[in-house]
Design a protein around this motif. Structure first.
Motif, PDB file in Angstrom:
ATOM      1  N   ARG A 241      15.283   7.101  51.017  1.00 51.69           N
ATOM      2  CA  ARG A 241      16.627   6.578  51.215  1.00 51.69           C
ATOM      3  C   ARG A 241      16.931   6.500  52.700  1.00 51.69           C
ATOM      4  O   ARG A 241      16.748   7.477  53.431  1.00 51.69           O
ATOM      5  CB  ARG A 241      17.610   7.529  50.524  1.00 51.69           C
ATOM      6  CG  ARG A 241      19.063   7.181  50.678  1.00 51.69           C
ATOM      7  CD  ARG A 241      19.455   6.190  49.663  1.00 51.69           C
ATOM      8  NE  ARG A 241      20.901   6.056  49.532  1.00 51.69           N
ATOM      9  CZ  ARG A 241      21.446   5.022  48.904  1.00 51.69           C
ATOM     10  NH1 ARG A 241      20.687   4.082  48.375  1.00 51.69           N
ATOM     11  NH2 ARG A 241      22.747   4.935  48.801  1.00 51.69           N
ATOM     12  N   ARG A 242      17.420   5.355  53.172  1.00 55.75           N
ATOM     13  CA  ARG A 242      17.771   5.204  54.583  1.00 55.75           C
ATOM     14  C   ARG A 242      19.270   5.410  54.749  1.00 55.75           C
ATOM     15  O   ARG A 242      20.064   4.802  54.040  1.00 55.75           O
ATOM     16  CB  ARG A 242      17.415   3.798  55.082  1.00 55.75           C
ATOM     17  CG  ARG A 242      15.994   3.369  54.808  1.00 55.75           C
ATOM     18  CD  ARG A 242      14.958   4.131  55.577  1.00 55.75           C
ATOM     19  NE  ARG A 242      15.104   3.973  57.027  1.00 55.75           N
ATOM     20  CZ  ARG A 242      14.390   4.660  57.924  1.00 55.75           C
ATOM     21  NH1 ARG A 242      13.522   5.557  57.511  1.00 55.75           N
ATOM     22  NH2 ARG A 242      14.559   4.437  59.198  1.00 55.75           N
ATOM     23  N   LEU A 243      19.649   6.270  55.654  1.00 55.92           N
ATOM     24  CA  LEU A 243      21.064   6.533  55.920  1.00 55.92           C
ATOM     25  C   LEU A 243      21.238   6.774  57.415  1.00 55.92           C
ATOM     26  O   LEU A 243      20.460   7.513  58.011  1.00 55.92           O
ATOM     27  CB  LEU A 243      21.527   7.796  55.190  1.00 55.92           C
ATOM     28  CG  LEU A 243      22.106   7.687  53.781  1.00 55.92           C
ATOM     29  CD1 LEU A 243      22.570   9.064  53.348  1.00 55.92           C
ATOM     30  CD2 LEU A 243      23.268   6.709  53.706  1.00 55.92           C
ATOM     31  N   TYR A 244      22.249   6.179  57.976  1.00 56.84           N
ATOM     32  CA  TYR A 244      22.577   6.407  59.389  1.00 56.84           C
ATOM     33  C   TYR A 244      21.347   6.252  60.286  1.00 56.84           C
ATOM     34  O   TYR A 244      21.054   7.085  61.141  1.00 56.84           O
ATOM     35  CB  TYR A 244      23.192   7.796  59.607  1.00 56.84           C
ATOM     36  CG  TYR A 244      24.271   8.128  58.611  1.00 56.84           C
ATOM     37  CD1 TYR A 244      25.441   7.363  58.537  1.00 56.84           C
ATOM     38  CD2 TYR A 244      24.135   9.190  57.720  1.00 56.84           C
ATOM     39  CE1 TYR A 244      26.430   7.660  57.604  1.00 56.84           C
ATOM     40  CE2 TYR A 244      25.120   9.485  56.793  1.00 56.84           C
ATOM     41  CZ  TYR A 244      26.259   8.722  56.747  1.00 56.84           C
ATOM     42  OH  TYR A 244      27.234   9.007  55.829  1.00 56.84           O
ATOM     43  N   SER A 314      25.568   9.190  44.031  1.00 54.89           N
ATOM     44  CA  SER A 314      25.857   8.412  42.823  1.00 54.89           C
ATOM     45  C   SER A 314      24.613   8.196  41.968  1.00 54.89           C
ATOM     46  O   SER A 314      24.734   7.943  40.775  1.00 54.89           O
ATOM     47  CB  SER A 314      26.507   7.085  43.189  1.00 54.89           C
ATOM     48  OG  SER A 314      25.723   6.410  44.130  1.00 54.89           O
ATOM     49  N   ARG A 315      23.410   8.300  42.530  1.00 57.86           N
ATOM     50  CA  ARG A 315      22.216   8.142  41.698  1.00 57.86           C
ATOM     51  C   ARG A 315      22.160   9.207  40.603  1.00 57.86           C
ATOM     52  O   ARG A 315      21.546   9.013  39.563  1.00 57.86           O
ATOM     53  CB  ARG A 315      20.936   8.222  42.537  1.00 57.86           C
ATOM     54  CG  ARG A 315      20.675   7.003  43.427  1.00 57.86           C
ATOM     55  CD  ARG A 315      20.794   5.721  42.686  1.00 57.86           C
ATOM     56  NE  ARG A 315      20.439   4.525  43.437  1.00 57.86           N
ATOM     57  CZ  ARG A 315      21.174   3.960  44.385  1.00 57.86           C
ATOM     58  NH1 ARG A 315      22.313   4.497  44.750  1.00 57.86           N
ATOM     59  NH2 ARG A 315      20.788   2.852  44.971  1.00 57.86           N
TER      60      ARG A 315
ATOM     61  N   GLU B 130      26.539  -0.831  48.563  1.00 62.42           N
ATOM     62  CA  GLU B 130      25.314  -1.606  48.370  1.00 62.42           C
ATOM     63  C   GLU B 130      24.201  -0.672  47.928  1.00 62.42           C
ATOM     64  O   GLU B 130      24.223   0.518  48.214  1.00 62.42           O
ATOM     65  CB  GLU B 130      24.944  -2.330  49.674  1.00 62.42           C
ATOM     66  CG  GLU B 130      26.044  -3.297  50.077  1.00 62.42           C
ATOM     67  CD  GLU B 130      25.715  -4.130  51.314  1.00 62.42           C
ATOM     68  OE1 GLU B 130      24.583  -4.047  51.796  1.00 62.42           O
ATOM     69  OE2 GLU B 130      26.623  -4.861  51.759  1.00 62.42           O
ATOM     70  N   ALA B 132      21.138  -0.130  48.816  1.00 65.65           N
ATOM     71  CA  ALA B 132      20.271   0.599  49.748  1.00 65.65           C
ATOM     72  C   ALA B 132      21.055   1.456  50.741  1.00 65.65           C
ATOM     73  O   ALA B 132      20.452   2.182  51.510  1.00 65.65           O
ATOM     74  CB  ALA B 132      19.380  -0.376  50.510  1.00 65.65           C
ATOM     75  N   HIS B 133      22.400   1.384  50.729  1.00 67.48           N
ATOM     76  CA  HIS B 133      23.110   2.043  51.826  1.00 67.48           C
ATOM     77  C   HIS B 133      24.119   3.091  51.391  1.00 67.48           C
ATOM     78  O   HIS B 133      24.300   4.087  52.065  1.00 67.48           O
ATOM     79  CB  HIS B 133      23.783   0.999  52.713  1.00 67.48           C
ATOM     80  CG  HIS B 133      22.810  -0.020  53.215  1.00 67.48           C
ATOM     81  ND1 HIS B 133      21.819   0.306  54.110  1.00 67.48           N
ATOM     82  CD2 HIS B 133      22.629  -1.317  52.896  1.00 67.48           C
ATOM     83  CE1 HIS B 133      21.070  -0.760  54.352  1.00 67.48           C
ATOM     84  NE2 HIS B 133      21.532  -1.762  53.624  1.00 67.48           N
ATOM     85  N   GLY B 134      24.788   2.847  50.274  1.00 73.90           N
ATOM     86  CA  GLY B 134      25.717   3.868  49.806  1.00 73.90           C
ATOM     87  C   GLY B 134      26.743   4.256  50.849  1.00 73.90           C
ATOM     88  O   GLY B 134      27.548   3.437  51.268  1.00 73.90           O
ATOM     89  N   ALA B 135      26.661   5.525  51.286  1.00 72.96           N
ATOM     90  CA  ALA B 135      27.692   6.084  52.155  1.00 72.96           C
ATOM     91  C   ALA B 135      27.704   5.471  53.551  1.00 72.96           C
ATOM     92  O   ALA B 135      28.691   5.589  54.271  1.00 72.96           O
ATOM     93  CB  ALA B 135      27.464   7.591  52.269  1.00 72.96           C
ATOM     94  N   ASP B 136      26.625   4.838  53.922  1.00 70.47           N
ATOM     95  CA  ASP B 136      26.515   4.350  55.297  1.00 70.47           C
ATOM     96  C   ASP B 136      27.159   2.963  55.385  1.00 70.47           C
ATOM     97  O   ASP B 136      26.496   1.936  55.299  1.00 70.47           O
ATOM     98  CB  ASP B 136      25.027   4.299  55.675  1.00 70.47           C
ATOM     99  CG  ASP B 136      24.825   4.072  57.162  1.00 70.47           C
ATOM    100  OD1 ASP B 136      25.835   3.874  57.874  1.00 70.47           O
ATOM    101  OD2 ASP B 136      23.663   4.098  57.597  1.00 70.47           O
ATOM    102  N   VAL B 393      29.874  13.187  52.371  1.00 74.27           N
ATOM    103  CA  VAL B 393      30.586  12.309  53.301  1.00 74.27           C
ATOM    104  C   VAL B 393      31.921  12.925  53.690  1.00 74.27           C
ATOM    105  O   VAL B 393      32.290  12.974  54.869  1.00 74.27           O
ATOM    106  CB  VAL B 393      30.822  10.924  52.640  1.00 74.27           C
ATOM    107  CG1 VAL B 393      31.685  10.047  53.532  1.00 74.27           C
ATOM    108  CG2 VAL B 393      29.490  10.254  52.320  1.00 74.27           C
TER     109      VAL B 393
END
Lengths: 524, 619
Positions: A241-244, A314-315, B130, B132-136, B393
């Motif tokens: 998962r990509r975040l920030y 949410s997953r 979206e 692939a991004h969720g919280a971002d 978050v």
């Protein structure tokens, strides 16, 4: 997953297990099966649970449901049940009633003398495999008796009864374990021969306690299988998962949570292992070990699953997508392990009732064998398990274990944990002197502390027996003693490679599980 | 006859209109909610009933032609609808979520269009997240490309409520770079006429679409199974220049303002679910017998019931203050909404788990003939922690604010004017009704006037005249509790400043834990304000107050309510060890709880009457 969504009996998965020989593990060796060790059985059950808890629940039900027969049945009863199970039959355990739940003495189902046999009337509720089982081990009351000796188990052979003698009630659907077939069963004047009683007349309550003590010992491994898979599932998702601008697993909080899950898993498995060896090695302590493991292991797993759901976001809520929404299913299924065969308040009360064993002097050496690395086999049900433990040779060794751990001065988390364990031991021993009502708040709080002390001592003594002090040991002791406390971030970071290694192993990759044969394609 | 404050009159009217939730013939019944959930079908009858009753007017602010005067009105509506069916409450709540950007920043034309859609019984989607991004939020991959007077939107929005039937959506798209590169667009999503062919670019399994867009298939979920939850594929959806909501590039700001408001409403959903679970469990514990007595006589059971009740009391206090602050002290709202969003769903979900232990095996059954309301509520309520910013978050956002808040607290007393009104159990007609003004909203809170309630409380308790209505023992306990909470807050401030000095500590578990602990101390301040407001408004003598009509009034007047809430929060924050036995206050709380149950009132201090029972079914 498909059986779960369709609330359908997992016939295909069970057939696969049968073909591998799982059924033979449900019958003790002396009756033609292959069961020689509860430790081995739980290691295998754990692997199946890591794939599908509902399948493992059903696959392990013949042994669990027939436990009164294995513990106290006649040779003829044992042989009959063994042959039927090996031939593909199912067994059900009829203890609970709709209106009485855990209050077994209030049972309304009756077994009445009638000529040279008995007549059975009444209804049992929430029975796994009702409708499929040939045999039901039924707890019933003798109407002419009162008190602790008013109950008996009756072995009901449904194949020998006319169809009018019983009714299988409509199936009851459930939150998780949706593939299991749970229902009620009602007997109307069902006539059984005199030889249908299991054990002495009036021995039902103690036999129920003894049978539940064994199943309570086996259930925790199933919870562990679930956590193992859930952790793998979460790590895989968060790693990708990509975040920030980075991987989600680059976030320190995410790593800490996954590392804490691994620590819980390692700590709880040490507890479950020591306790599942007790029926073989230290049967007089089973009233304590069964309550400790049944309380603490499913609870630790459930709490950790909730934490993992937060990290997963949410997953965790989806019934599709990543690994087909497996996490969501595991989360529903795993909740049952805490509830059945004695819910949290019931097992805590059972443990408070054992408090006096802490007053007796005990030799810690008597418990050494629980913690050695060698696998255990031997007579399964040969020893009579009494209702009360006389002493507690496990926590009799707490102080000694703390002293040994405290020598690891290079590991401040471990020496800190050793101090916390020592303090917990002193407190619980002091409190054990008060006669607490097992159903009171104070009684339940005491049982919680005793269970945590016992569990942490199991972990400490297991590590000492193996001569190892891995970096998760200190955090593991603290996770058992003070749940919710976060380990130092540096320690979590140091465990990160272990998390990745865990995620990379297959479901049968942990030691002690000789079950490569159940490997197969996961539904991803 | 109980009276309720004007702010709760709409919710009361809706509750009365929906009538007995135990009557399977009614659309607002548990029975129908369960049937829809089991079939994964949208609760269309209930939603239509609520729409025909006139809920659209309450989704439109009075300033824009509707009847919604304040956020608290919407909160109370969420709560009473959620107690029956979260799926329906969330579908209608999503309408408000999607239209709030338009109410805050939209044009007159956009407002008219949204009002028209709502009044016609339509649905809206808030299309932000979206796959692939969720919280971002800033990483979103949906783009808006300008072409003269139009924009072309491309990308995919995933896990969006109402997309199965929405007639319009507020869609977030990237129109530039960085945080100022997001723009919200209001786009119509006309329904495909029945029988018409699917639009050319939609796959066969799409539930419909139009030129340049289609709906994604429904997503199967743990709870809310009947929701029209899915997504939108944007393959070149064309919107007009005037469809941008607010300035181009102002999307992130508008989203954050919207979340400040909706995060409080989410708390209402969680509290509604907890009310139903507590009601069900209490009913069970009162009638079920175990070991020759009712289950409620078992001390650990009573403990769980009182704790869940207290969680509800704390939650409604925190949320009411946040609702009113949105109008009267908008500078406090960023902090309050984060605290409410974390604490209330978190505690409601935990309380439901705890009540599940009391119900035992029954908590696990989904069978319509058994005990299924609890099981459904438990699954549904679990979503409230995820909405509009999941726990990490929210705690991350809060953790970043702790050091500045600590420094402000060290620098001097925050401005606490009007705080008692924000927390009064029954607000007067002017409180919390000023039009929402985005120009007065802030992105961060500078100083925590809510937590300052503990200072005010301490001053009252330490004052020369002991507060009337409190016994000496109660007074002493409150002084101790308040002192310990303030000490804990000071210690937390020091930790927050130390943590902020080390950049490596950002997004660590330690930072999130500190933020979580802070929400409890903040909530303790909210409880202090509520009790102080009650003292100002009500006569101190419990016998002279409205105790005859409101079962909770006595508990408020004698300081029991406050003690109960502060004990609970202190316990949850790790300041107090669990008590080994129930005491007189716990017994009084249990009596109040039973009284509210017997009189069919919401588990609350607001005296809110529930629809009368006209049937005697269990579910």
């Amino acid at each position: 997953m498909r059986d779960d969504h369709a609330e359908r009996f997992p016939a295909e998965a069970l057939a696969t297990l049968d073909a591998w020989g799982y059924r033979a593990l449900q019958v003790p060796e002396e009756y033609g099966g292959r069961l020689t060790s509860l430790e081995e059985l739980s290691a295998i059950g754990r692997v199946v649970a890591g794939r599908d808890p509902a399948v493992t629940l059903i696959a392990n039900s013949p042994l669990g449901a027939a436990m009164p027969v294995w513990l106290a049945g006649s040779t003829a009863q044992r042989r009959a049940v063994a042959d039927a199970v090996l031939g593909g039959a199912w067994v059900a355990l009829g203890i609970t009633e709709r209106a009485h739940g855990a209050d077994l003495l209030a049972s309304e189902t009756t077994v009445r003398r009638d000529g040279d046999g008995y007549l059975v009337d009444g209804e049992k509720w929430l029975i796994n495999n009702a409708g499929r089982a040939r045999y039901v081990c039924l707890l019933a009351r003798h109407p002419d008796r009162t008190g602790m000796r008013s109950l008996s188990f009756v072995l009901m052979d449904l194949a020998a009864l006319p169809p009018t003698a019983y009714t299988v009630l409509p199936r009851i659907t459930t939150h998780g374990m949706r593939a299991a077939q749970i229902a009620g069963i009602r007997f109307h004047g069902a006539r059984v021969p005199a030889g249908a009683l299991i054990g002495r007349p009036g021995s039902g309550l103690e036999l129920a306690a003894a049978a539940l003590a064994i199943t309570r010992t086996l259930v925790p491994a199933l919870s562990l299988g679930v956590l193992e898979t859930a952790l793998r599932c979460c790590t895989a998702f968060l790693h990708d998962r990509r975040l920030y601008g980075g991987a989600a697993t680059d976030i320190p909080y995410v790593r800490e949570e996954l590392a804490a899950a691994l620590v819980d898993l390692r700590a709880a498995e040490a507890v479950a292992r020591a306790c599942v060896r007790a029926p073989h090695l230290l049967p007089d302590l089973v009233p304590v070990t069964s309550a400790v493991t049944k309380y603490l292991v499913p609870r630790t797993v459930e709490d950790r699953m909730r934490q993992l759901a937060v990290v997963l976001g949410s997953r965790s809520y989806l019934r599709e997508g990543h690994w087909s929404g497996l996490f969501e299913k595991l989360r529903r299924d795993v909740t049952l392990f805490g509830l059945f065969d004695g819910s949290e308040p019931v097992v805590l009360s059972a443990l408070t009732a054992q408090a006096s064993c802490l007053d007796a002097p005990a030799d810690p050496r008597r418990a050494d064998a629980l913690f050695t690395p060698e696998a255990v086999t031997g007579p399964l049900f040969g020893h009579a398990t009494g209702p009360f433990a006389e002493d507690d040779p496990v926590t009799a060794g707490t102080a000694e274990a703390c002293a040994a751990l405290a020598r690891h001065t290079a590991d401040p988390v471990l020496t800190g944990a050793a101090g916390a364990l020592r303090a917990a031991g002193e407190r619980v021993r002091a409190e054990a002197a008060d006669a607490l009502d097992p159903r009171s708040l104070a009684g339940q709080q005491f049982a919680d502390r005793y269970a945590r002390l016992f569990a942490a001592t199991c972990l400490a003594r297991t590590a000492l027996a193996a001569g190892e002090a891995p970096p998760w040991l200190g955090p593991g002791l603290l996770a058992l003693l003070e749940p919710g406390r976060r380990m130092p971030a540096e320690r979590a970071a140091a465990l990160w490679n272990d998390v990745l290694a865990h995620a990379a192993t297959g479901p049968a990759g942990h030691p002690g599980a000789p079950v490569a044969a159940v490997r197969g394609g996961e539904d991803r | 006859m109980t009276t309720v404050a004007p702010v709760r009159s709409a919710a009361r009217a809706l509750e009365a209109h929906l009538a007995d939730p135990y009557d399977p013939a009614l659309p607002g019944s548990f029975h129908r909610a369960l049937a829809a959930d089991r079939a994964a079908a949208f609760p269309a009858d209930l939603c239509r009933t609520v729409q025909e009753w006139g809920v659209a007017e309450l989704l439109i602010p009075a300033a824009h032609g509707g009847r919604l005067r304040g956020l608290e009105e919407a909160f109370e509506l969420c709560r009473v609808l959620a107690r029956r069916d979260l799926t329906a409450a969330i579908a209608l709540g999503s309408n408000l979520l999607a239209s709030l950007p338009v109410w805050l920043r939209g044009s007159a034309g956009q407002r008219a269009a949204v009002a028209r859609l709502l009044r016609s019984g339509g649905y809206l989607s808030f299309a932000l997240s979206e796959r692939a991004h969720g919280a971002d939020l800033v990483a979103g991959g949906t783009t808006g490309t300008r072409d003269g007077d139009t924009w072309h939107l491309e990308g995919e929005k995933y896990l969006i409520n109402n997309t199965g039937h929405a007639g319009a959506a507020t869609i977030t798209a990237r129109t530039g770079s960085g945080p100022r590169g997001l723009t919200l667009f209001l786009a119509g999503l006309p329904a495909t006429p029945p029988g018409a062919d699917a639009p050319g670019d939609a796959p066969a399994d799409s539930p419909g679409g139009g030129p340049g867009w289609h709906r994604l298939p429904k997503v199967a979920t743990h709870g809310l199974r009947g929701s029209e939850l899915g997504g939108l594929a944007l393959t070149g959806l064309t919107v007009h220049r005037t469809d941008a909501v607010g300035r181009v590039g102002s999307g992130l700001e508008t989203i954050l303002e919207t979340f400040q408001l909706t995060r409080v409403l989410v708390a209402g959903l969680a509290l509604g679910a907890l009310d139903t679970c507590l009601r069900r469990t209490l009913g069970f514990a009162r009638t079920r017998r175990l070991y020759d007595g009712p289950v409620i006589a078992l001390e650990p059971v009573a403990r769980r019931l009182v704790d869940a009740f207290t969680d509800l009391l704390v939650g409604e206090t925190l949320a009411a203050g946040a609702c009113r602050a949105a109008h009267d002290r908008p500078g406090q709202l960023p902090l309050q909404s984060l605290c409410a969003k974390y604490l209330i769903p978190h505690r409601a979900t935990g309380a439901i788990e705890s009540l599940g232990v009391v119900l035992g095996a029954r908590s696990y059954l989904t069978d319509p003939q058994q005990e299924p309301v609890f099981e459904k509520m438990r699954r549904d309520c679990a979503v409230t922690g995820l909405f509009d910013g999941a726990t990490p978050v929210v705690l991350g956002g809060l953790a970043d604010q702790l050091a500045p808040l600590a420094e402000a607290r060290a620098a001097g007393r925050p401005d606490t004017r009007g705080m008692t009104a924000l927390f009064a159990p029954d607000p007067d007609g002017d409180t919390g009704t000023a039009p929402l003004d985005p120009e007065r909203m802030a992105l961060d809170t500078d100083e925590d006037a809510v937590a300052a309630g503990l200072d005010r409380l301490a001053a009252v308790l330490e004052g020369p005249h002991p507060p009337p209505g409190l016994t000496a023992a109660r007074h002493a306990e409150l002084r101790t509790l308040t002192g310990r909470l303030r000490t804990a807050l000071a210690a937390l401030d020091a930790q927050a400043i130390a943590l902020a000095a080390d950049p490596g500590q950002r997004r660590t578990g330690a930072a999130y834990d500190l933020a979580a602990r802070y929400t409890h101390l903040h909530a303790a301040g909210a409880c202090a304000w509520r009790w102080l407001a009650h003292r100002e408004a009500a006569p101190a003598d419990p016998a002279a107050g409205p105790a005859g009509t409101d079962p909770a009034a006595g508990l408020l007047a004698d300081g029991g309510w406050l003690t109960l809430c502060l004990r609970r929060l202190a316990g949850q924050a790790g300041i107090l060890p669990p008590a080994p036995a129930l005491d007189g206050l716990d017994a009084a709380a249990l009596t109040t709880l039973n009284d509210l149950y017997d009189r069919n009132l919401l588990f609350s201090v607001t005296g809110f009457p529930l629809a009368g029972r006209t049937t005697d079914g269990v579910s």
